[in-house]
Write a protein that holds these residues in place. Structure first.
Motif, PDB file in Angstrom:
ATOM      1  N   GLN A  90       0.826  -1.210   0.000  1.00 45.34           N
ATOM      2  CA  GLN A  90       0.000   0.000   0.000  1.00 45.34           C
ATOM      3  C   GLN A  90       0.858   1.257   0.000  1.00 45.34           C
ATOM      4  O   GLN A  90       0.551   2.232  -0.696  1.00 45.34           O
ATOM      5  N   ARG A  91       1.943   1.244   0.766  1.00 47.53           N
ATOM      6  CA  ARG A  91       2.836   2.410   0.781  1.00 47.53           C
ATOM      7  C   ARG A  91       3.454   2.629  -0.602  1.00 47.53           C
ATOM      8  O   ARG A  91       3.555   3.770  -1.072  1.00 47.53           O
ATOM      9  N   ALA A  92       3.851   1.545  -1.248  1.00 46.22           N
ATOM     10  CA  ALA A  92       4.433   1.668  -2.589  1.00 46.22           C
ATOM     11  C   ALA A  92       3.400   2.193  -3.584  1.00 46.22           C
ATOM     12  O   ALA A  92       3.716   3.026  -4.445  1.00 46.22           O
ATOM     13  N   PHE A  93       2.169   1.710  -3.474  1.00 44.38           N
ATOM     14  CA  PHE A  93       1.099   2.182  -4.355  1.00 44.38           C
ATOM     15  C   PHE A  93       0.901   3.686  -4.185  1.00 44.38           C
ATOM     16  O   PHE A  93       0.779   4.431  -5.169  1.00 44.38           O
ATOM     17  N   ILE A  94       0.864   4.145  -2.952  1.00 48.04           N
ATOM     18  CA  ILE A  94       0.643   5.567  -2.683  1.00 48.04           C
ATOM     19  C   ILE A  94       1.783   6.408  -3.254  1.00 48.04           C
ATOM     20  O   ILE A  94       1.548   7.462  -3.865  1.00 48.04           O
ATOM     21  N   LEU A  95       3.015   5.950  -3.093  1.00 48.18           N
ATOM     22  CA  LEU A  95       4.138   6.711  -3.645  1.00 48.18           C
ATOM     23  C   LEU A  95       4.092   6.748  -5.170  1.00 48.18           C
ATOM     24  O   LEU A  95       4.468   7.747  -5.784  1.00 48.18           O
ATOM     25  N   ARG A  96       3.645   5.671  -5.780  1.00 47.10           N
ATOM     26  CA  ARG A  96       3.568   5.657  -7.247  1.00 47.10           C
ATOM     27  C   ARG A  96       2.454   6.549  -7.764  1.00 47.10           C
ATOM     28  O   ARG A  96       2.620   7.247  -8.768  1.00 47.10           O
TER      29      ARG A  96
ATOM     30  N   GLY B 176      11.041  11.955  -5.499  1.00 43.49           N
ATOM     31  CA  GLY B 176      11.729  12.045  -6.777  1.00 43.49           C
ATOM     32  C   GLY B 176      10.719  12.251  -7.885  1.00 43.49           C
ATOM     33  O   GLY B 176       9.681  11.585  -7.921  1.00 43.49           O
ATOM     34  N   ARG B 177      11.023  13.180  -8.783  1.00 44.11           N
ATOM     35  CA  ARG B 177      10.072  13.499  -9.847  1.00 44.11           C
ATOM     36  C   ARG B 177       9.921  12.354 -10.835  1.00 44.11           C
ATOM     37  O   ARG B 177       8.850  12.145 -11.392  1.00 44.11           O
ATOM     38  N   GLN B 178      10.981  11.627 -11.074  1.00 44.16           N
ATOM     39  CA  GLN B 178      10.931  10.498 -11.998  1.00 44.16           C
ATOM     40  C   GLN B 178      11.375   9.243 -11.260  1.00 44.16           C
ATOM     41  O   GLN B 178      12.460   9.214 -10.681  1.00 44.16           O
TER      42      GLN B 178
ATOM     43  N   GLY C 225       9.705  -0.463  -9.674  1.00 43.60           N
ATOM     44  CA  GLY C 225      10.394  -1.044  -8.530  1.00 43.60           C
ATOM     45  C   GLY C 225      10.975  -0.028  -7.572  1.00 43.60           C
ATOM     46  O   GLY C 225      11.316  -0.369  -6.429  1.00 43.60           O
ATOM     47  N   ASP C 226      11.097   1.241  -8.013  1.00 42.15           N
ATOM     48  CA  ASP C 226      11.667   2.262  -7.130  1.00 42.15           C
ATOM     49  C   ASP C 226      10.782   2.549  -5.929  1.00 42.15           C
ATOM     50  O   ASP C 226      11.278   2.843  -4.839  1.00 42.15           O
ATOM     51  N   ALA C 227       9.458   2.500  -6.135  1.00 42.67           N
ATOM     52  CA  ALA C 227       8.541   2.902  -5.068  1.00 42.67           C
ATOM     53  C   ALA C 227       8.734   2.048  -3.825  1.00 42.67           C
ATOM     54  O   ALA C 227       8.704   2.560  -2.694  1.00 42.67           O
ATOM     55  N   GLU C 228       8.934   0.745  -4.024  1.00 35.75           N
ATOM     56  CA  GLU C 228       9.123  -0.138  -2.869  1.00 35.75           C
ATOM     57  C   GLU C 228      10.345   0.277  -2.059  1.00 35.75           C
ATOM     58  O   GLU C 228      10.322   0.305  -0.827  1.00 35.75           O
TER      59      GLU C 228
ATOM     60  N   GLN D  98       3.605   9.872   9.222  1.00 33.38           N
ATOM     61  CA  GLN D  98       3.031  11.211   9.050  1.00 33.38           C
ATOM     62  C   GLN D  98       3.177  11.690   7.610  1.00 33.38           C
ATOM     63  O   GLN D  98       2.278  12.334   7.063  1.00 33.38           O
ATOM     64  N   ASP D  99       4.310  11.362   6.985  1.00 39.62           N
ATOM     65  CA  ASP D  99       4.485  11.712   5.571  1.00 39.62           C
ATOM     66  C   ASP D  99       3.388  11.070   4.721  1.00 39.62           C
ATOM     67  O   ASP D  99       2.799  11.714   3.848  1.00 39.62           O
ATOM     68  N   PHE D 100       3.135   9.793   4.974  1.00 42.71           N
ATOM     69  CA  PHE D 100       2.101   9.104   4.199  1.00 42.71           C
ATOM     70  C   PHE D 100       0.721   9.685   4.483  1.00 42.71           C
ATOM     71  O   PHE D 100      -0.106   9.823   3.571  1.00 42.71           O
ATOM     72  N   LEU D 101       0.456  10.047   5.721  1.00 44.22           N
ATOM     73  CA  LEU D 101      -0.833  10.650   6.051  1.00 44.22           C
ATOM     74  C   LEU D 101      -0.989  11.987   5.341  1.00 44.22           C
ATOM     75  O   LEU D 101      -2.053  12.275   4.758  1.00 44.22           O
ATOM     76  N   ASP D 102       0.053  12.806   5.348  1.00 43.37           N
ATOM     77  CA  ASP D 102      -0.025  14.089   4.644  1.00 43.37           C
ATOM     78  C   ASP D 102      -0.228  13.872   3.145  1.00 43.37           C
ATOM     79  O   ASP D 102      -0.976  14.614   2.491  1.00 43.37           O
TER      80      ASP D 102
END
Length: 332
Positions: A92-98, A123-125, A129-132, A141-145
């Motif tokens: 889920q964290r990786a999905f959110i970052l992507r 990172g802008r680009q 596999g980077d998200a993981e 807190q970062d993820f909540l924001d």
């Protein structure tokens, strides 16, 4: 001085994303566009009653608005947003970052310092596999924001003006709480629920005309006969012998009936999916009580031999026993 008549036709459409088995949608665009451009458009028209327009709302969008307003369907982005940030799984964290920077960066991310800083932190680009790997850079807190900002940034100007809570959260900018996140999601749902009634009021007072589109957005000429594609593109590799005008008629009839049930008025205008038209479609539209259809100049030029670009509209007569009634194909 000559007077120029200008018709504004706004096309509101989302493909039908709902998975009928899981009752989920893979994308958030119905929900997010509803709270941004669709709501802004309706409210701006309401605020300026002297402004008139035609608004095409596709049945596939209308149906999904109803499903999401009732809570029958949730998109996977919403499911990732509603989950407590401290309880997010690695996937889920990786999905959110992507995906939670899916917005116009210049107009929706960069203006908000915290949202933009989270983008730079990721990172802008990024590559597959980077998200993981990058999730380690982010605290709960970062993820909540990020959960909050992805949804907060998608509210349009009129929604922000109407709801003080949104302005307060935008001003706060960071260190959001789970309660504040749920307030944002609740306001999304409230705005989404206002959308159809608002367009209905605008139509009832005669300020806008609402038109429809074939129900699940098929390309009608190809339903009628796939060989029609070769009229303008002889080299097109199309399956031969697919001839189902009854399907095209059904898609139109379903759209008209659904539109009428939602808005209480039968539409007399149609935006054919992707503006696709052919001469064989005209009597079908006329039989169903449609008086005008919008298309594109290029499509019309390829579909009608006697196309005259100097005319502002091209009336095509109904054929045979349908008499003198006319359908107007209006090019953009």
């Amino acid at each position: 001085m000559k007077t120029v008549a200008v018709a504004f036709l706004w096309h509101l459409h989302q493909p039908y994303y709902t998975d009928p088995l899981t009752r989920t949608a893979p994308f958030p665009w119905v929900r997010l566009h509803a709270t941004k451009g669709y709501f802004d458009m309706a409210v701006l028209l309401e605020e300026h009653p002297e402004m008139h327009a035609a608004v095409n709302i596709t049945p596939s969008l209308l149906l999904q608005l109803q499903e999401q307003e009732r809570g029958d369907v949730r998109d996977v982005f919403w499911s990732h947003a509603v989950c407590p940030a401290a309880d997010l799984s690695a996937d889920q964290r990786a999905f959110i970052l992507r995906h939670f920077f899916a917005a116009n960066w210049d107009t929706m991310v960069r203006p908000h310092e915290r949202y933009y800083s989270l983008l730079i932190q990721r990172g802008r680009q990024i590559q597959d596999g980077d998200a993981e790997r990058l999730t380690a850079r982010f605290s709960a807190q970062d993820f909540l924001d990020l959960q909050v900002w992805h949804n907060l940034a998608w509210f349009g100007h009129r929604a922000v003006a109407r709801y003080p809570a949104l302005r307060q959260l935008i001003s706060k900018g960071r260190q959001f709480t789970e309660d504040e996140k749920h307030e944002v999601l609740a306001l999304q749902h409230e705005v989404l629920g206002q959308l159809v009634p608002l367009f209905k009021r605008l139509a009832n007072r005669g300020q806008i005309e609402l038109s429809t589109t074939p129900f699940f957005h098929p390309i009608l000429p190809l339903l009628i006969n796939t060989d029609f594609a070769r009229r303008s593109r002889p080299e097109s590799p199309v399956p031969s012998g697919f001839v189902h005008p009854e399907d095209a008629r059904m898609q139109l009839r379903m759209a008209i009936e659904f539109h009428t049930s939602v808005f209480g008025q039968r539409p007399v205008g149609v935006w054919p999916s992707e503006g696709a038209v052919c001469p064989e479609l005209v009597p079908m539209l006329a039989e169903l009580g449609i008086r005008w259809a919008a298309t594109d100049e290029g499509i019309l030029a390829a579909s009608v031999k006697e196309w005259n670009r100097t005319r502002s509209r091209v009336p095509l007569p109904r054929s045979g026993a349908l008499g003198r009634h006319r359908i107007y194909l209006c090019p953009e």
